[in-house]
Design a protein around this motif. Sequence first.
Motif, PDB file in Angstrom:
ATOM      1  N   ILE A   1       0.832  -1.205   0.000  1.00  0.00           N
ATOM      2  CA  ILE A   1       0.000   0.000   0.000  1.00  0.00           C
ATOM      3  C   ILE A   1       0.867   1.256   0.000  1.00  0.00           C
ATOM      4  N   HIS A   2       1.959   1.236   0.744  1.00  0.00           N
ATOM      5  CA  HIS A   2       2.873   2.385   0.768  1.00  0.00           C
ATOM      6  C   HIS A   2       3.475   2.637  -0.616  1.00  0.00           C
ATOM      7  N   THR A   3       3.976   1.604  -1.223  1.00  0.00           N
ATOM      8  CA  THR A   3       4.615   1.730  -2.533  1.00  0.00           C
ATOM      9  C   THR A   3       3.633   2.204  -3.600  1.00  0.00           C
ATOM     10  N   LEU A   4       2.449   1.635  -3.614  1.00  0.00           N
ATOM     11  CA  LEU A   4       1.487   2.015  -4.646  1.00  0.00           C
ATOM     12  C   LEU A   4       0.878   3.389  -4.385  1.00  0.00           C
ATOM     13  N   ASN A   5       0.816   3.813  -3.144  1.00  0.00           N
ATOM     14  CA  ASN A   5       0.390   5.181  -2.844  1.00  0.00           C
ATOM     15  C   ASN A   5       1.416   6.166  -3.430  1.00  0.00           C
ATOM     16  N   GLU A   6       2.700   5.857  -3.272  1.00  0.00           N
ATOM     17  CA  GLU A   6       3.744   6.682  -3.874  1.00  0.00           C
ATOM     18  C   GLU A   6       3.643   6.644  -5.398  1.00  0.00           C
ATOM     19  N   PHE A   7       3.461   5.464  -5.964  1.00  0.00           N
ATOM     20  CA  PHE A   7       3.336   5.274  -7.404  1.00  0.00           C
ATOM     21  C   PHE A   7       2.207   6.122  -7.992  1.00  0.00           C
ATOM     22  N   LEU A   8       1.146   6.290  -7.213  1.00  0.00           N
ATOM     23  CA  LEU A   8      -0.019   7.078  -7.652  1.00  0.00           C
ATOM     24  C   LEU A   8       0.100   8.553  -7.262  1.00  0.00           C
ATOM     25  N   SER A   9       1.298   8.997  -6.927  1.00  0.00           N
ATOM     26  CA  SER A   9       1.573  10.399  -6.558  1.00  0.00           C
ATOM     27  C   SER A   9       0.915  10.809  -5.247  1.00  0.00           C
TER      28      SER A   9
ATOM     29  N   ALA B   1       2.770  -5.979  -5.829  1.00  0.00           N
ATOM     30  CA  ALA B   1       2.903  -4.556  -6.144  1.00  0.00           C
ATOM     31  C   ALA B   1       3.169  -4.338  -7.629  1.00  0.00           C
ATOM     32  N   ALA B   2       4.030  -5.162  -8.213  1.00  0.00           N
ATOM     33  CA  ALA B   2       4.349  -5.041  -9.634  1.00  0.00           C
ATOM     34  C   ALA B   2       3.126  -5.351 -10.488  1.00  0.00           C
ATOM     35  N   TRP B   3       2.368  -6.369 -10.116  1.00  0.00           N
ATOM     36  CA  TRP B   3       1.183  -6.734 -10.873  1.00  0.00           C
ATOM     37  C   TRP B   3       0.169  -5.588 -10.867  1.00  0.00           C
ATOM     38  N   VAL B   4      -0.063  -5.023  -9.688  1.00  0.00           N
ATOM     39  CA  VAL B   4      -1.009  -3.906  -9.585  1.00  0.00           C
ATOM     40  C   VAL B   4      -0.503  -2.708 -10.395  1.00  0.00           C
TER      41      VAL B   4
END
Length: 157
Positions: A30-38, A135-138
């Motif tokens: 969740i942390h990584t994808l929150n960053e990925f989504l700005s 995370a990579a899949w999402v």
Amino acid sequence: MEREKIISDVRSKAGGCFQKGEFYCSEAVIHTLNEFLSWPFDRSIVRLAAGFPVGIGRSGCVCGAISGGVMALGMVYGRDPGNAMDSRMFPVAAELHDHIKKLYKSTCCRVITKDLVFNSPERKAHCVKITGEVAAWVADKLLNDEALKDKIQPVVV
């Protein structure tokens, strides 16, 4: 930045957060994808993922990384009160479930890790790999969403 590099960096970031002990699986995703989504959500959103590691509070049930991945999908496709469900939410969540089940023959933490001793380096490495995979899949799925084009940013590995 090329797509493969972006996805690789998301995989490395999520797995690295878990490997270094910053977060457990669901939190790292969740942390990584929150960053990925700005950063659409405050960084404290990771707190919502705190009860999912080791299969929901160490119960060994649903893999925490998968739970984190579904929460991350909800960050994009979830609904606000009074709104209809985004038609993409359920299918993409089910697709994540099916992807992990195909790779690991289960989505249950205790099954995926049954041959590994808890707290062993081998189990941690296995879970780091799954965390990165989710995370990579999402990230890969979200990169296909044209509506997110301006919101996606490379993660800092």
